[in-house]
Design a protein around this motif. Structure first.
Motif, PDB file in Angstrom:
ATOM      1  N   ILE A 191     -19.097  -3.305  16.765  1.00 16.86           N
ATOM      2  CA  ILE A 191     -18.501  -3.979  15.601  1.00 16.86           C
ATOM      3  C   ILE A 191     -18.385  -3.010  14.432  1.00 16.86           C
ATOM      4  O   ILE A 191     -17.377  -2.986  13.711  1.00 16.86           O
ATOM      5  CB  ILE A 191     -19.349  -5.210  15.220  1.00 16.86           C
ATOM      6  N   LEU A 192     -19.428  -2.175  14.252  1.00 16.76           N
ATOM      7  CA  LEU A 192     -19.430  -1.215  13.139  1.00 16.76           C
ATOM      8  C   LEU A 192     -18.285  -0.204  13.285  1.00 16.76           C
ATOM      9  O   LEU A 192     -17.565   0.098  12.326  1.00 16.76           O
ATOM     10  CB  LEU A 192     -20.775  -0.491  13.099  1.00 16.76           C
ATOM     11  N   ILE A 193     -18.102   0.306  14.510  1.00 17.54           N
ATOM     12  CA  ILE A 193     -17.032   1.285  14.761  1.00 17.54           C
ATOM     13  C   ILE A 193     -15.661   0.636  14.572  1.00 17.54           C
ATOM     14  O   ILE A 193     -14.752   1.211  13.970  1.00 17.54           O
ATOM     15  CB  ILE A 193     -17.170   1.860  16.190  1.00 17.54           C
ATOM     16  N   ALA A 194     -15.517  -0.601  15.085  1.00 18.57           N
ATOM     17  CA  ALA A 194     -14.242  -1.307  14.921  1.00 18.57           C
ATOM     18  C   ALA A 194     -13.927  -1.552  13.448  1.00 18.57           C
ATOM     19  O   ALA A 194     -12.782  -1.384  13.003  1.00 18.57           O
ATOM     20  CB  ALA A 194     -14.283  -2.634  15.688  1.00 18.57           C
ATOM     21  N   ALA A 195     -14.975  -1.924  12.672  1.00 16.74           N
ATOM     22  CA  ALA A 195     -14.769  -2.174  11.239  1.00 16.74           C
ATOM     23  C   ALA A 195     -14.383  -0.885  10.517  1.00 16.74           C
ATOM     24  O   ALA A 195     -13.485  -0.882   9.658  1.00 16.74           O
ATOM     25  CB  ALA A 195     -16.034  -2.768  10.638  1.00 16.74           C
ATOM     26  N   ALA A 196     -15.056   0.226  10.872  1.00 18.87           N
ATOM     27  CA  ALA A 196     -14.746   1.515  10.236  1.00 18.87           C
ATOM     28  C   ALA A 196     -13.317   1.941  10.564  1.00 18.87           C
ATOM     29  O   ALA A 196     -12.580   2.440   9.696  1.00 18.87           O
ATOM     30  CB  ALA A 196     -15.736   2.576  10.700  1.00 18.87           C
ATOM     31  N   PHE A 197     -12.905   1.723  11.806  1.00 24.36           N
ATOM     32  CA  PHE A 197     -11.543   2.084  12.211  1.00 24.36           C
ATOM     33  C   PHE A 197     -10.513   1.218  11.482  1.00 24.36           C
ATOM     34  O   PHE A 197      -9.457   1.704  11.053  1.00 24.36           O
ATOM     35  CB  PHE A 197     -11.411   1.918  13.726  1.00 24.36           C
ATOM     36  N   LEU A 198     -10.846  -0.065  11.314  1.00 26.99           N
ATOM     37  CA  LEU A 198      -9.942  -0.977  10.608  1.00 26.99           C
ATOM     38  C   LEU A 198      -9.771  -0.543   9.147  1.00 26.99           C
ATOM     39  O   LEU A 198      -8.656  -0.526   8.615  1.00 26.99           O
ATOM     40  CB  LEU A 198     -10.503  -2.399  10.682  1.00 26.99           C
ATOM     41  N   VAL A 199     -10.890  -0.172   8.507  1.00 27.25           N
ATOM     42  CA  VAL A 199     -10.829   0.297   7.115  1.00 27.25           C
ATOM     43  C   VAL A 199      -9.994   1.574   7.033  1.00 27.25           C
ATOM     44  O   VAL A 199      -9.174   1.750   6.117  1.00 27.25           O
ATOM     45  CB  VAL A 199     -12.256   0.548   6.573  1.00 27.25           C
ATOM     46  N   PHE A 200     -10.180   2.462   8.002  1.00 27.94           N
ATOM     47  CA  PHE A 200      -9.419   3.716   8.043  1.00 27.94           C
ATOM     48  C   PHE A 200      -7.910   3.447   8.124  1.00 27.94           C
ATOM     49  O   PHE A 200      -7.103   4.127   7.494  1.00 27.94           O
ATOM     50  CB  PHE A 200      -9.886   4.540   9.252  1.00 27.94           C
ATOM     51  N   LEU A 201      -7.526   2.423   8.903  1.00 27.98           N
ATOM     52  CA  LEU A 201      -6.102   2.106   9.063  1.00 27.98           C
ATOM     53  C   LEU A 201      -5.530   1.395   7.837  1.00 27.98           C
ATOM     54  O   LEU A 201      -4.383   1.636   7.441  1.00 27.98           O
ATOM     55  CB  LEU A 201      -5.900   1.218  10.299  1.00 27.98           C
TER      56      LEU A 201
END
Length: 278
Positions: A13-23
């Protein structure tokens, strides 16, 4: 759930959230910049939320008839390109799916191979040909170029949908007296609605994002679509009005955002079905 599984789920979840913020962050910053004055854009530390939001850029933009002209040109070109691509891809895909003829595989491969060529490699030849046939600086010429760019993938995608519609359905309709066009429009096309919508969305996005064809084939300012107009009119060689540029960019993504908002499920289901069936 044991501790290792909970840790693994938390990290996912943390990695997915970080990737979402990056996008999402570039879009957020673009929107934020459109509400800032140029004098605070390079302030340190940066303003993560505008302390004094300004609407002047949007007022100035919508009062500018040139920008609205670019917008109108883009919509006209993209909608016409999408309509022609849908019609041509539908008949071509149905023909490739239902009829057998010599060199059918070679023809299919040749159509797809045109999609593999970089646009830049085609521009010189295309410009010469357009100049000869007086298609430069015409919306018809730009629509023709964009349609040929959208068609190869569209034909292949819709052919996959036609391939998986049982021929027995058409045979039954033929026995009942339906014509070939009646079978196509009344029986086959309703069953390929996700495929047709996917092609429509794909063609519209490809046309809306086009820059090279628009910049090369259209030299008159009043005929330019949005992307070429932004590059020529709003981005200068020595100075940049970043707030106005970001305002133009925010406004330009509205049609694509609405398209995804309302037709996202058809786009995903269409592409997924095509991938599985292919």
């Amino acid at each position: 759930m044991n501790r290792s599984k909970r840790t693994s789920a938390f990290l996912s979840i943390l990695i997915a959230a970080a990737f979402l913020v990056f996008l999402i962050f570039p879009l957020y910053w673009m929107l934020l910049t459109s509400f800032k004055d140029n004098s605070v854009l390079f302030k340190l530390p940066p303003e993560w939320w505008p302390s004094e939001p300004v609407m002047d850029h949007y007022r100035k933009l919508f009062a500018d008839g040139v920008f609205l002209g670019y917008y109108r040109n883009s919509l006209l070109v993209c909608l016409t390109t999408t309509a022609i691509t849908l019609l041509a891809a539908m008949f071509a895909g149905y023909g490739f799916s239902r009829f057998e003829f010599k060199f059918k595989s070679l023809a299919l491969f040749s159509i797809l191979s045109t999609q593999m060529l970089p646009v830049v490699s085609l521009l010189i030849a295309l410009y010469t040909m357009y100049n000869k046939y007086h298609l430069l600086n015409t919306r018809a010429g730009l629509i023709l170029a964009l349609t040929t760019s959208c068609l190869p993938f569209s034909i292949w995608m819709i052919k996959v949908f036609f391939d998986h519609i049982p021929v027995d359905l058409e045979e039954s309709a033929k026995i009942d007296g339906a014509s070939r066009f009646g079978i196509l429009f009344r029986i086959v096309l309703p069953l390929t609605k996700p495929g047709l919508l996917s092609i429509g969305i794909y063609s519209f996005i490809l046309s809306w994002d086009d820059f090279l064809y628009s910049l090369t084939l259209i030299n008159k300012d009043e005929l330019r679509p949005l992307n070429a107009g932004i590059a020529i009119r709003y981005i200068g060689e020595l100075s940049y009005d970043w707030s106005s540029i970001m305002t133009v960019c925010v406004t330009s993504i509205v049609p694509i955002s609405l398209l995804f908002l309302f037709f996202q499920k058809y786009m995903v289901s269409g592409l997924t079905a095509g991938a599985v069936k292919g």
